[in-house]
Design a protein around this motif. Structure first.
Motif, PDB file in Angstrom:
ATOM      1  N   GLY A 285      23.452  37.703   8.596  1.00 44.36           N
ATOM      2  CA  GLY A 285      24.516  38.624   8.214  1.00 44.36           C
ATOM      3  C   GLY A 285      25.908  38.117   8.525  1.00 44.36           C
ATOM      4  N   THR A 286      26.020  37.183   9.464  1.00 43.19           N
ATOM      5  CA  THR A 286      27.352  36.716   9.863  1.00 43.19           C
ATOM      6  C   THR A 286      27.756  35.407   9.191  1.00 43.19           C
ATOM      7  OG1 THR A 286      26.404  35.632  11.810  1.00 43.19           O
ATOM      8  CG2 THR A 286      27.269  37.852  12.109  1.00 43.19           C
ATOM      9  N   ILE A 287      26.775  34.649   8.689  1.00 47.49           N
ATOM     10  CA  ILE A 287      27.105  33.445   7.923  1.00 47.49           C
ATOM     11  C   ILE A 287      27.493  33.897   6.519  1.00 47.49           C
ATOM     12  CG2 ILE A 287      26.223  31.284   6.971  1.00 47.49           C
ATOM     13  CD1 ILE A 287      24.320  31.129   9.364  1.00 47.49           C
ATOM     14  N   GLN A 288      28.735  33.726   6.171  1.00 45.14           N
ATOM     15  CA  GLN A 288      29.249  34.274   4.916  1.00 45.14           C
ATOM     16  C   GLN A 288      28.629  33.590   3.703  1.00 45.14           C
ATOM     17  OE1 GLN A 288      31.349  37.014   4.654  1.00 45.14           O
ATOM     18  NE2 GLN A 288      30.733  37.103   6.802  1.00 45.14           N
ATOM     19  N   LEU A 289      28.198  34.400   2.738  1.00 43.71           N
ATOM     20  CA  LEU A 289      27.501  33.899   1.556  1.00 43.71           C
ATOM     21  C   LEU A 289      28.372  34.056   0.320  1.00 43.71           C
ATOM     22  CD1 LEU A 289      24.173  35.813   2.250  1.00 43.71           C
ATOM     23  CD2 LEU A 289      24.728  33.503   2.981  1.00 43.71           C
ATOM     24  N   ASN A 290      28.365  33.041  -0.518  1.00 37.98           N
ATOM     25  CA  ASN A 290      29.112  33.120  -1.771  1.00 37.98           C
ATOM     26  C   ASN A 290      28.290  32.704  -2.982  1.00 37.98           C
ATOM     27  OD1 ASN A 290      31.730  33.966  -0.740  1.00 37.98           O
ATOM     28  ND2 ASN A 290      31.848  31.949   0.225  1.00 37.98           N
ATOM     29  N   THR A 291      27.237  31.932  -2.774  1.00 36.95           N
ATOM     30  CA  THR A 291      26.438  31.466  -3.902  1.00 36.95           C
ATOM     31  C   THR A 291      25.299  32.445  -4.174  1.00 36.95           C
ATOM     32  OG1 THR A 291      25.004  30.137  -2.468  1.00 36.95           O
ATOM     33  CG2 THR A 291      26.966  29.068  -3.355  1.00 36.95           C
ATOM     34  N   PRO A 292      25.052  32.769  -5.448  1.00 41.43           N
ATOM     35  CA  PRO A 292      23.984  33.728  -5.791  1.00 41.43           C
ATOM     36  C   PRO A 292      22.625  33.338  -5.227  1.00 41.43           C
ATOM     37  CG  PRO A 292      25.376  33.286  -7.700  1.00 41.43           C
ATOM     38  CD  PRO A 292      25.795  32.315  -6.636  1.00 41.43           C
ATOM     39  N   GLU A 293      22.333  32.044  -5.211  1.00 40.39           N
ATOM     40  CA  GLU A 293      21.025  31.595  -4.718  1.00 40.39           C
ATOM     41  C   GLU A 293      20.830  31.981  -3.258  1.00 40.39           C
ATOM     42  OE1 GLU A 293      18.455  27.473  -4.047  1.00 40.39           O
ATOM     43  OE2 GLU A 293      20.527  27.387  -4.767  1.00 40.39           O
ATOM     44  N   TYR A 294      21.834  31.709  -2.438  1.00 33.54           N
ATOM     45  CA  TYR A 294      21.729  32.036  -1.017  1.00 33.54           C
ATOM     46  C   TYR A 294      21.723  33.542  -0.794  1.00 33.54           C
ATOM     47  CZ  TYR A 294      22.207  27.311   0.928  1.00 33.54           C
ATOM     48  OH  TYR A 294      21.990  26.015   1.303  1.00 33.54           O
ATOM     49  N   ILE A 295      22.538  34.261  -1.548  1.00 31.65           N
ATOM     50  CA  ILE A 295      22.581  35.716  -1.408  1.00 31.65           C
ATOM     51  C   ILE A 295      21.206  36.310  -1.683  1.00 31.65           C
ATOM     52  CG2 ILE A 295      23.520  37.848  -2.391  1.00 31.65           C
ATOM     53  CD1 ILE A 295      26.128  36.265  -2.917  1.00 31.65           C
ATOM     54  N   ASP A 296      20.575  35.854  -2.754  1.00 30.80           N
ATOM     55  CA  ASP A 296      19.251  36.361  -3.117  1.00 30.80           C
ATOM     56  C   ASP A 296      18.225  36.049  -2.031  1.00 30.80           C
ATOM     57  OD1 ASP A 296      17.390  37.494  -5.187  1.00 30.80           O
ATOM     58  OD2 ASP A 296      16.518  35.488  -5.015  1.00 30.80           O
ATOM     59  N   MET A 297      18.260  34.828  -1.504  1.00 29.52           N
ATOM     60  CA  MET A 297      17.317  34.424  -0.457  1.00 29.52           C
ATOM     61  C   MET A 297      17.479  35.282   0.792  1.00 29.52           C
ATOM     62  SD  MET A 297      17.646  30.264  -0.754  1.00 29.52           S
ATOM     63  CE  MET A 297      17.060  30.063   0.922  1.00 29.52           C
ATOM     64  N   VAL A 298      18.717  35.473   1.204  1.00 29.08           N
ATOM     65  CA  VAL A 298      18.990  36.213   2.437  1.00 29.08           C
ATOM     66  C   VAL A 298      18.625  37.686   2.287  1.00 29.08           C
ATOM     67  CG1 VAL A 298      20.849  37.056   3.923  1.00 29.08           C
ATOM     68  CG2 VAL A 298      20.743  34.633   3.308  1.00 29.08           C
ATOM     69  N   VAL A 299      19.015  38.292   1.176  1.00 33.02           N
ATOM     70  CA  VAL A 299      18.737  39.717   0.983  1.00 33.02           C
ATOM     71  C   VAL A 299      17.234  39.966   0.894  1.00 33.02           C
ATOM     72  CG1 VAL A 299      19.043  41.683  -0.569  1.00 33.02           C
ATOM     73  CG2 VAL A 299      20.981  40.193  -0.052  1.00 33.02           C
ATOM     74  N   ARG A 300      16.517  39.091   0.203  1.00 31.12           N
ATOM     75  CA  ARG A 300      15.060  39.256   0.118  1.00 31.12           C
ATOM     76  C   ARG A 300      14.412  39.147   1.496  1.00 31.12           C
ATOM     77  NH1 ARG A 300      12.727  35.316  -2.233  1.00 31.12           N
ATOM     78  NH2 ARG A 300      14.457  34.145  -3.128  1.00 31.12           N
ATOM     79  N   CYS A 301      14.897  38.220   2.296  1.00 36.89           N
ATOM     80  CA  CYS A 301      14.357  38.053   3.646  1.00 36.89           C
ATOM     81  C   CYS A 301      14.620  39.293   4.495  1.00 36.89           C
ATOM     82  CB  CYS A 301      14.984  36.819   4.300  1.00 36.89           C
ATOM     83  SG  CYS A 301      14.484  36.553   6.018  1.00 36.89           S
ATOM     84  N   LEU A 302      15.843  39.789   4.467  1.00 38.93           N
ATOM     85  CA  LEU A 302      16.207  40.942   5.295  1.00 38.93           C
ATOM     86  C   LEU A 302      15.495  42.218   4.853  1.00 38.93           C
ATOM     87  CD1 LEU A 302      20.041  40.264   5.719  1.00 38.93           C
ATOM     88  CD2 LEU A 302      18.261  40.005   7.463  1.00 38.93           C
ATOM     89  N   THR A 303      15.300  42.382   3.552  1.00 42.76           N
ATOM     90  CA  THR A 303      14.601  43.583   3.084  1.00 42.76           C
ATOM     91  C   THR A 303      13.122  43.544   3.461  1.00 42.76           C
ATOM     92  OG1 THR A 303      14.363  42.555   0.888  1.00 42.76           O
ATOM     93  CG2 THR A 303      16.181  44.097   1.188  1.00 42.76           C
ATOM     94  N   LYS A 304      12.537  42.352   3.487  1.00 44.91           N
ATOM     95  CA  LYS A 304      11.146  42.234   3.947  1.00 44.91           C
ATOM     96  C   LYS A 304      11.035  42.625   5.413  1.00 44.91           C
ATOM     97  CE  LYS A 304       8.638  38.684   2.896  1.00 44.91           C
ATOM     98  NZ  LYS A 304       8.216  37.272   2.685  1.00 44.91           N
ATOM     99  N   VAL A 305      11.998  42.200   6.208  1.00 43.51           N
ATOM    100  CA  VAL A 305      12.007  42.571   7.624  1.00 43.51           C
ATOM    101  C   VAL A 305      12.155  44.082   7.769  1.00 43.51           C
ATOM    102  CG1 VAL A 305      13.308  42.389   9.781  1.00 43.51           C
ATOM    103  CG2 VAL A 305      12.915  40.348   8.396  1.00 43.51           C
ATOM    104  N   LEU A 306      13.040  44.653   6.982  1.00 39.95           N
ATOM    105  CA  LEU A 306      13.319  46.086   7.057  1.00 39.95           C
ATOM    106  C   LEU A 306      12.087  46.921   6.706  1.00 39.95           C
ATOM    107  CD1 LEU A 306      15.758  47.869   7.690  1.00 39.95           C
ATOM    108  CD2 LEU A 306      16.318  47.859   5.258  1.00 39.95           C
ATOM    109  N   ALA A 307      11.274  46.402   5.805  1.00 37.67           N
ATOM    110  CA  ALA A 307      10.084  47.146   5.365  1.00 37.67           C
ATOM    111  C   ALA A 307       8.880  46.940   6.283  1.00 37.67           C
ATOM    112  CB  ALA A 307       9.713  46.721   3.946  1.00 37.67           C
ATOM    113  N   ASP A 308       8.996  46.031   7.228  1.00 38.84           N
ATOM    114  CA  ASP A 308       7.866  45.703   8.109  1.00 38.84           C
ATOM    115  C   ASP A 308       7.836  46.665   9.294  1.00 38.84           C
ATOM    116  OD1 ASP A 308       5.730  44.489   9.299  1.00 38.84           O
ATOM    117  OD2 ASP A 308       6.886  42.802  10.117  1.00 38.84           O
TER     118      ASP A 308
END
Length: 245
Positions: A136-159
């Motif tokens: 969350g603190t490493i600033q993201l600007n590229t769509p690829e990284y944004i998608d990777m990070v959000v998918r990872c965090l949402t998986k954690v949130l649902a666990d």
């Protein structure tokens, strides 16, 4: 500010390096930390990385704080990644390095794939929590990284385990929700997961961070979820005389 870092007018000489190395073991914490930052600012990051292996927590923490000053040193970041890969199962080292990357911000962008892999595979709750914070603190600007990070965090949130939710597990989830909040509108694809966390998660702090994330995403869909939740939540159903906080 923990200490004042001395900036030399001339490049350090061997005597300076030797003095700072000795001062790392001084009784005075300010002197130790000042020495650590001077070593970091003068490209002596390997000395500090070695101290991450110290059994004494204070030595590791002071080295970790100072290593955050190496944010513009690509060689230092690469070496820290290498150490993390080798020691990702060493909890005391792994979470310190995740903390360092978190504090480095956007200059640690190349560490994201490694941090995501550790979140997905590591068994330490503490390491996963610090890695989620870094996402969350490493600033993201590229769509690829944004998608990777959000998918990872949402998986954690649902666990979540509705029957046996440990404190450590809930800490990981509320950190993931807070990291999504830090991403703001970039986390738009997380809206369904945040809605589930808001209504279904048993931890009130996860609920609060999910609400914050939806607010910061700021789309009509996100605001509608926030409004509906607040309309039916005139009081906190989880707050009782037996559990006020």
């Amino acid at each position: 500010m923990l200490c004042r870092v001395i900036t030399l007018q001339q490049p350090p000489i061997d005597q300076d390096i030797s003095t700072w190395k000795i001062q790392l073991n001084d009784q005075d914490g300010k002197i130790r930390l000042n020495a650590a930052y001077n070593l970091a600012m003068n490209n002596e990051y390997n000395i500090l990385i070695e101290r991450l292996y110290k059994n004494k927590g204070t030595s590791r923490f002071e080295a970790a704080y100072a290593l955050t000053a190496c944010r513009y040193n690509k060689e230092a970041i690469a070496e820290l990644q290498s150490v993390l890969i080798k020691g990702e199962n060493n909890e005391s080292i792994a979470y310190c390095i995740a903390f360092i990357f978190s504090e480095m911000g956007s200059t640690a962008l190349d560490t994201l794939p490694l941090l995501i892999r550790i979140v997905e595979t590591n068994h330490s709750s503490l390491v996963k929590q610090y890695c989620c914070e870094a996402l969350g603190t490493i600033q993201l600007n590229t769509p690829e990284y944004i998608d990777m990070v959000v998918r990872c965090l949402t998986k954690v949130l649902a666990d979540r385990d509705q029957h046996e939710d440990t404190k450590e597990a809930s800490h990981i989830r509320f950190t993931a929700a807070l990291s999504l909040a830090k991403l703001g509108v970039k986390a738009i694809q997380a809206i369904p997961s945040l809605k589930d966390a808001l209504y279904l998660d048993q931890n009130r702090y996860v609920n609060a961070n999910a609400l914050l994330a939806l607010k910061r995403i700021g789309t009509n869909d996100a605001f509608n979820i926030v409004l509906h939740y607040l309309e039916i939540s005139r009081w906190c159903a989880k707050t009782t005389a037996a559990s006020p906080y």
